[in-house]
Write an enzyme that holds these catalytic residues in place. Structure first.
Site: not given
Ligand code: F6R
Length: 608
Positions: A27, A603, A481, A101-102, A488, A75, A504, A485, A2
């Site tokens: 976000r 985000k 990673e 938010n929360g 997602e 959200w 395995h 990437k 949010c």
């Molecule tokens: C993936 C991504 C997420 C963040 C995770 C942690 O591309 O961005 O996996 O890395 O939500 O977020 P932060 O770094 O803000 O704690």
């Protein structure tokens, strides 16, 4: 998750709120709304769906006149995304409006209590309880009401509150959820994040937990929960508006991928001085390190993947045992912590709920906490004992790229600094690493220059249903990673495996045409991963390799090779990850995916 905005000033509030919400779209959200005071009445407009629906509903804000208002992107947590569940929520009398938010953990008890007192509810949200509580507590003094509210709410929240009795101002508060006050000229604002304030001001005030702020056009006042006034602390943000704009790029993610050489330069070069490493806001001494028995690295998602690289790098440079933990697991697994534990938490946003909780757990048990954070003044930055900032600038795309890369180099700087303090690395090697770090931005630039080749192969391979990434040691950490990437943003199923572990079990999934990315850049183990590549190839895999330029052996076993320049082994991940970011981006683009805001994702994950 949010997003909250609020405005008090001479401009019409609604268009400002809508613009502010646009900047928070990254976000992740599923509905949006605004509330504006006009005379002694609160007008509300809200709707499920994208912000455009709300803009159409209000004629870009024109239908909701007034100079003081609050806004929200939701959200969904409690109740489906719908018009009625969207914020702001009104109290029964319509005299109070709230954005939140929360999560309010005790909302059910509070709701039952309010129902017994005659309040009725129309939404399924926890937030509506707050609106009714404000009305219930209100005896003519809003500050007093906010203090009452803070005393009963349990959970995490940032709030914006309007009272029809006070048309010149609004109220806000935070607890374990981000909220920043923008200090303007003849206008003042709040927002969940700085980018939404930048069009109005670069002077901000980061609120402490449980501080109550009263925002009017000409004044911002802050109070504690005893009702005592506190000074307003102003911080200058040196990001300008363009940092949060696409600047001609189709997507923020691509812009951020391309910005990496500059972000790395900013993060690394001020810290390399006179052949040594100078770290700001860092108070760890040789004695402390000599007394450190264990290092925990704790983070979520991509930041956790940086932690996996960090384990290899820190153990190699310091010989101190390092454990890496996913924050949501760490906090519930009774980790063994004492005063000799150093905890490194990594977070772009500095507001990830699980990482904050893990950090607090570690601190409570005596660990020293060092944070690697991108957002200035964020909760993690404020609560850690030492902070190393990544100077990546604002990261808007949900999928991280430049924050990940800058986190990697901060881990490298830290590992080298520790080695310098402990004397665990020969001086010449340390100097060579410092030089190699300084060269990384230019080398990343070289990888980016090859983007058309990756774009071409993405256009050939984008219709795969499942993609594997394999690697060993640091290449395995990068494989994680690369896989994240891809999945997602392109929604292609993908898994990362340690090269030696495949046989395995998982190798049973390899069949004719299965796409396998082999990361073969970690020089000490290239021979080994080459054997693993041969194993999958023998079972029909289509092999794309990432290898250092000129590696003929990998070229011989691969269908396609993406080359990266060679650097010293511990720094190689910074280069190996770039083709994987580009591949994920181009595949998602081929598939027409919503790249900057992938489905279901947010985000900044500010709830557990
Ligand atoms: C993936 C991504 C997420 C963040 C995770 C942690 O591309 O961005 O996996 O890395 O939500 O977020 P932060 O770094 O803000 O704690």
């Amino acid at each position: 998750m949010c997003g909250i905005v609020g405005y008090a000033g001479s401009l019409e509030a609604a268009p400002v709120l809508l613009k502010g919400l646009e900047k928070l779209e990254y976000r992740g959200y599923d509905s949006a709304g605004i509330a504006v005071i006009q005379g002694d009445k609160i007008d509300i407009a809200k709707a499920a769906g994208k912000l455009q629906v709300l803009k159409d509903l209000t004629a870009n804000g024109e239908k909701v006149p007034g100079h003081v208002g609050i806004g929200h992107t939701r959200w969904a947590t409690h109740g489906e995304p719908s018009d009625v569940n969207a914020h702001p929520h009104l109290s029964n009398s319509g005299r109070f409006a709230v954005v939140h938010n929360g999560i309010i953990e005790n909302y059910q008890q509070l709701k039952e209590m309010l129902q017994k007192k005659g309040f009725s509810f129309i939404s399924q949200t926890d937030t509506e309880v707050i609106a009714q509580l404000v009305e219930y507590f209100y005896q003519g003094d809003m500050l007093d009401t906010m203090i009452h509210l803070l005393n009963v709410l349990e959970g995490s929240y940032s709030l914006g509150v309007l009272s029809a009795d006070e048309p010149e101002r609004f109220y806000a508060v935070r607890k374990d959820s981000p909220l920043v006050v923008g200090l303007g000229q003849g206008e003042n604002l709040i927002a969940s994040d700085v980018p939404s304030l930048l069009a109005h001001t670069q002077e901000v005030c980061y609120l402490e937990d449980r501080e109550i702020v009263i925002i009017a056009s000409d004044r911002v006042r802050i109070f504690d929960t005893n009702g005592d006034e506190k000074p307003v602390r102003s911080t200058h943000i040196d990001w300008d508006v363009s940092a949060a704009e696409k600047g001609g790029y189709e997507h923020f993610m691509f812009k951020e991928i391309m910005e990496q050489p500059q972000s790395l330069q900013k993060t690394v070069s001020p810290r390399l001085k006179d052949g040594g490493i100078v770290l700001d806001d860092f108070h760890i001494t040789r004695e402390m390190l000599q007394n450190t028995s264990k290092i925990y690295i704790v983070a979520c998602g991509s930041s956790y993947h940086v932690g996996v690289v960090g384990k290899y790098v820190l153990e190699s440079t310091t010989r101190i045992p390092v454990e890496v933990d996913i924050a949501s697991e760490f906090r519930y697994r009774q980790p063994i912590i004492d005063e000799r534990t150093l905890m490194i938490v990594i977070s772009q946003s500095g507001e990830t709920a699980d990482t904050i909780a893990a950090m607090r757990e570690g601190k409570a048990q005596g660990a020293r906490v060092l944070a690697i954070v991108n957002v200035l003044g964020s909760t993690i930055a404020r609560e850690a004992d030492d902070v190393l900032y990544t100077w990546a600038g604002p990261e808007i795309a949900v999928a991280t790229t430049k924050a990940y890369s800058t986190q990697l180099v901060v881990i490298d700087l830290l590992a080298l600094k520790f080695a310098e303090l402990l004397g665990t690395m020969p001086e010449e090697e340390l100097a060579a690493y410092c030089e190699a770090l300084a060269n990384l931005p230019a080398q990343v630039e070289d990888v980016l220059a090859d983007k058309e080749k990756i774009q071409y192969w993405a256009s050939q391979l984008y219709n795969k249903h499942s993609i594997f990434f394999i690697g060993r040691n640091l290449d395995y950490a990068v494989a994680m990673e690369g896989s994240l990437k891809l999945k997602e943003i392109s929604y292609i199923h993908s898994e990362a495996y340690a090269g030696g572990e495949l046989k395995h079990g998982t190798i049973s999934l390899i069949e004719q045409g299965t796409l396998v990315f082999t990361l073969a850049t970690y020089q000490p183990l290239v021979e080994k991963i080459k054997s693993n590549a041969e194993e999958v190839r023998a079972r029909g895999a289509y092999l794309v390799s990432v290898a250092v330029a000129g590696d003929k052996q990998m070229a011989a076993v691969s269908d396609v090779v993406f080359s990266v320049p060679k650097t010293l082994p511990l720094l190689q991940p910074s280069l190996t990850v770039i083709p994987l970011q580009l591949f994920a981006y181009y595949v998602a683009s081929q598939k027409g995916c919503s790249i900057d805001q992938p489905k279901n994702l947010a985000k900044s994950v500010t709830v557990e």
